[in-house]
Design an enzyme around this catalytic site. Structure first.
Site, mmCIF file in Angstrom:
data_model
loop_
_atom_site.group_PDB
_atom_site.id
_atom_site.type_symbol
_atom_site.label_atom_id
_atom_site.label_comp_id
_atom_site.label_asym_id
_atom_site.label_seq_id
_atom_site.Cartn_x
_atom_site.Cartn_y
_atom_site.Cartn_z
ATOM 1 C CG ASP A 1 7.803 0.389 -28.919
ATOM 2 O OD1 ASP A 1 8.195 -0.692 -28.549
ATOM 3 O OD2 ASP A 1 7.543 1.421 -28.139
ATOM 4 C CG ASP B 1 8.997 -3.676 -26.053
ATOM 5 O OD1 ASP B 1 8.852 -3.258 -27.103
ATOM 6 O OD2 ASP B 1 9.363 -3.184 -24.815
#
Length: 368
Positions: A82, A266
Site C-alpha cells: 500500500d 495510492d
C-alpha cells in the site's frame, strides 16, 4: 636465493626467451566471441543491481496483493502493498473477530525467532481503527530475509471492512514520517540492509489480471518491458504520501481542476477519490445514481476523463473508469471530504508507476 638470482641474470644477459605455444582455432564464431567478451567485462566492471520481483495477484481489478512469510518456521501471508500508508501489520492469532478468523493469523508462540516488543499500535481507517501491538521476527519477501523486522500484530480489525478482503494484512510503502509508531517501513529496511540496490520501487498492475497473474511489484528499480515510452517523473509535494501536483483534469472537455490540484498515487485505494464537489459534478455528468450505479448500456456514449500531469495527458476511457461487478456497472469516481485527489487502481492499472525515495519523485508511463 642468490644462486637463482644469478642464474636469472645470466639468462637475461644471453637474451634467452621462454616461448609458450598458443593454439589458434581457425573457425571462430565472431558474434559468440564478442558476446562472451562483453558479458565478461560487464560482470567484472558493472555491478548488477539488486532487485526483488514479486508477482501480484488480482481480484476483479479492485484488490491486488502479494505474499511474504513471517517467523521460523515460516508463516505465509497475503499482503496488500500500500503506497498510501507506511505501517506493516497482519492479524494476530489473538484476534477472534470474524474478519480475523477468515484470514491467516500470526502466531508468535510458534516462531523460534520471535522477539517481544509490545508497544501499542493503532491506525485509523475510514471504517474504524485497527489495533494491536508491535512484535519483531524474521520476514522473508521475494527470497530476501529481514532478520529483525518490526511489525504490528492486530487484535482488533475495523468493522467488517476487511471481512471480504482477499489479503490478510497490509505493508505500507510510504515514507517513515507517516508511520504511526515511527517504525522503519519494510521497503526502507530492505534498502538499509543492502538487500536492494536502489531506493526505488515500481508497480505494474495488469488491467486485465487474474488471481494468478495480476502484475508485478519490483523492489529496487523499474522494468521498461512493462511500459510504453519514457517515465514522466514528477517531483513530490511532501515526504509523507506520494503526493504530487496535477496540471488539470477534464471530462469530455469540461474542466475539473483547471487551475491545478494535488493528487496521491495510492495502490491501496481501488477507485478515483476526489473532493466531494468535483466528484458529484462528474457523476452527475455520467448519469450515475446516488450509489454510483450507471446503466451499462450507456458506457459507450460516455466521455473520456483526462488527467494532465507534468505536461502529459493520461486519458481514461469510460470502459476503463466504469467498473463492472457481477453484471452491475458502477462509476469509478468516489467523493470524499479531501482537498486533494487519490489516484487508485482505476488509474494505476492503466499506467505503470515508479516511486523514488532518493529523487523524491513519482513517475508514470502507459502500461503495456
Amino acid at each position: 636465493s642468490i644462486v637463482i638470482i644469478l642464474a636469472l641474470v645470466c639468462a637475461l644477459s644471453e637474451q634467452r626467451l621462454l616461448r609458450f605455444p598458443i593454439n589458434r582455432n581457425s573457425k571462430i564464431d565472431v558474434q559468440d566471441f564478442r558476446d562472451r567478451e562483453v558479458a565478461k567485462m560487464t560482470a567484472r566492471y558493472v555491478k548488477a543491481d539488486k532487485i526483488i520481483r514479486l508477482p501480484i495477484r488480482d481480484f476483479v481489478n479492485l484488490q491486488y496483493w502479494t505474499e511474504l512469510t513471517i517467523g521460523t518456521p515460516p508463516q505465509k501471508f497475503k499482503v496488500l502493498m500500500d503506497t498510501g500508508s507506511s505501517d506493516f501489520w497482519v492479524p494476530s492469532v489473538k484476534c477472534q473477530s470474524e474478519s480475523c478468523r477468515v484470514h491467516a493469523r500470526y502466531n508468535h508462540s510458534a516462531s523460534s525467532t520471535y522477539v517481544a516488543n509490545g508497544r501499542r499500535f493503532e491506525i485509523q481507517y475510514g471504517s474504524g481503527a485497527a489495533e494491536g501491538f508491535l512484535s519483531q521476527d524474521v520476514v522473508v519477501v521475494g527470497g530476501a530475509e529481514l532478520k529483525d523486522k518490526l511489525f504490528a500484530e492486530v487484535v482488533e480489525e475495523p468493522g467488517r471492512a476487511f471481512l471480504n478482503a482477499k489479503f490478510d494484512g497490509i505493508v505500507g510503502m510510504g515514507f517513515q514520517s507517516l508511520s504511526v509508531d515511527d517504525t522503519v517501513p519494510l521497503f526502507n529496511k530492505l534498502v538499509k540492509d543492502g538487500l536492494v540496490s536502489k531506493a526505488v520501487f515500481s508497480f505494474y498492475l495488469s488491467p486485465d489480471g487474474t488471481s494468478q497473474n495480476g502484475g508485478e511489484l519490483i523492489l529496487g528499480g523499474s522494468d521498461p518491458n512493462h511500459y510504453v515510452g519514457n517515465l514522466n517523473k514528477v517531483p513530490l509535494k511532501s515526504e509523507t504520501y506520494w503526493r504530487f501536483g496535477v496540471d488539470k483534469m477534464n471530462l469530455g472537455g469540461e474542466s475539473i481542476c483547471g487551475e491545478g490540484c494535488d493528487a496521491i498515487a495510492d495502490t491501496g485505494t481501488s477507485l478515483l477519490v476526489g473532493p466531494e464537489f468535483d466528484v458529484l459534478r462528474i457523476n452527475q455528468r455520467l448519469g450515475a445514481g446516488f450509489n454510483g450505479e450507471i446503466s451499462c448500456s450507456r458506457i459507450s456514449s460516455l466521455p473520456t476523463f483526462t488527467i494532465t500531469i507534468n505536461g502529459k495527458d493520461y486519458p481514461l476511457t469510460p470502459e476503463q473508469y466504469i467498473l463492472r461487478l457481477q453484471g452491475i456497472c458502477i462509476s469509478g469516481f468516489a467523493p470524499a471530504g479531501l482537498p486533494f485527489w487519490i489516484l487508485g487502481d482505476v488509474f494505476l492499472g492503466r499506467y505503470y508507476s515508479e516511486y523514488d525515495f532518493t529523487g523524491k519523485t513519482v513517475a508514470f508511463a502507459p502500461a503495456k
